[in-house]
Enzyme design. Sequence first.
Site, PDB file in Angstrom:
ATOM      1  N   THR A 239       0.829  -1.204   0.000  1.00  0.00           N
ATOM      2  CA  THR A 239       0.000   0.000   0.000  1.00  0.00           C
ATOM      3  C   THR A 239       0.865   1.256   0.000  1.00  0.00           C
ATOM      4  O   THR A 239       0.567   2.232  -0.697  1.00  0.00           O
ATOM      5  CB  THR A 239      -0.931   0.000   1.220  1.00  0.00           C
TER       6      THR A 239
ATOM      7  N   CYS B  58     -15.115  -1.480   8.663  1.00  0.00           N
ATOM      8  CA  CYS B  58     -15.955  -0.290   8.806  1.00  0.00           C
ATOM      9  C   CYS B  58     -16.066   0.453   7.467  1.00  0.00           C
ATOM     10  O   CYS B  58     -15.081   0.594   6.736  1.00  0.00           O
ATOM     11  CB  CYS B  58     -15.327   0.611   9.867  1.00  0.00           C
TER      12      CYS B  58
ATOM     13  N   HIS C 145       1.969   1.852  -3.452  1.00  0.00           N
ATOM     14  CA  HIS C 145       0.904   2.443  -4.277  1.00  0.00           C
ATOM     15  C   HIS C 145       0.830   3.953  -4.043  1.00  0.00           C
ATOM     16  O   HIS C 145       0.678   4.739  -4.978  1.00  0.00           O
ATOM     17  CB  HIS C 145      -0.443   1.799  -3.946  1.00  0.00           C
TER      18      HIS C 145
ATOM     19  N   CYS D  41     -20.100  -1.802  11.369  1.00  0.00           N
ATOM     20  CA  CYS D  41     -19.810  -1.718  12.804  1.00  0.00           C
ATOM     21  C   CYS D  41     -20.988  -2.226  13.631  1.00  0.00           C
ATOM     22  O   CYS D  41     -20.802  -2.966  14.603  1.00  0.00           O
ATOM     23  CB  CYS D  41     -19.476  -0.275  13.194  1.00  0.00           C
TER      24      CYS D  41
END
Length: 342
Positions: free
Chosen positions: A39, A104, A42, A96
């Site tokens: 990540t 979430c 990226h 949640c």
Amino acid sequence: MTAVVYRGARDLAIVDRAPEPPGPGQVRIAVSYTGICGTDLHIFHGDMDARVGASAVLGHEMSGRIAAVGAGVRGWSVGQPVTVMPTRACGRCAACRRGNSHICHAMEFLGIDSPGAMQSSWTVPADLVLALPDDLPLDRAALVEPVAVAVHDVRRGRVAAGEQVVVVGGGPVGVLIAVVAREAGARVVLVEPDAFRRSVAESIGIEAHDPGTTDVVALVNERTDGAGADVAFEVSGSVPGVATAVDVLTTRGRLVMVAIHPQPRPVNLHRFFWRELELLGARLYQRADMVEAIRLVAASVIPAEELISRVIPVAGVVDAFTALEGGGGVMKVLLHWREGAR
């Protein structure tokens, strides 16, 4: 304090800032090591600019020690070794409310949506902090977060002792999935075209094959009397990887989708129909996964020393990202923030 700031595609700056004192319910951590993951790459390439703003501090794989404690915080002491679960749920969305706060709908991911661990002093909510064993070297502890990913993925796949598992993709997460699945008692085959990554896997006892020279489906069928694999993990992010992960599965086999595929992929849905296969997404982890990851790293089930290819002082952060871009010759790269951090 020192921080690594993202200024745009391929543009990282090392800046000095005043440490942020912890407010009520917060702790300040003296960061020892920060890992760099896919990540982060990226973001470095500019692929996430719609989400990550200028002057963002990246990083979410880390280890360090408590440096200061805010008002109302109990149970933490200065000098205590810790890591951070870098996800903060809203507590209100549908996910949640249904007990799935780890995915979430309005997740705040530290190091993406708010300042991350690529700084020598990191102030975070105390409820995201997890204690580390005093005798666990902090460089190894920096692997806890990616190990938690693997723990969650293996649990998501319901891997059981004696099952045949195929992991398609031998990067850091793929190798960690293979190790965690093996610890669960599974028989594991890793599929990876890169020779270095295969060599790392083989050095820690994971059977690894090059899909360019091995008929993986035939190999698995031979190992299972023609049945196929019970569970496959797609970690490559590639079209051939998806095909292999589907084709190796037995009747009612489980495919766990781990890799992030930025665009739709062709999938053999007839095989899903014919063999009653299951497709399971695996996005993030829960706190219990982090706790188990700490146990696995501390118990040396995770061969951290073999997986950490380089430890680079923060001054060489651009070199660290560049090394990971190439792919060959490195597995995990850590940024080192201070001497004597172990």
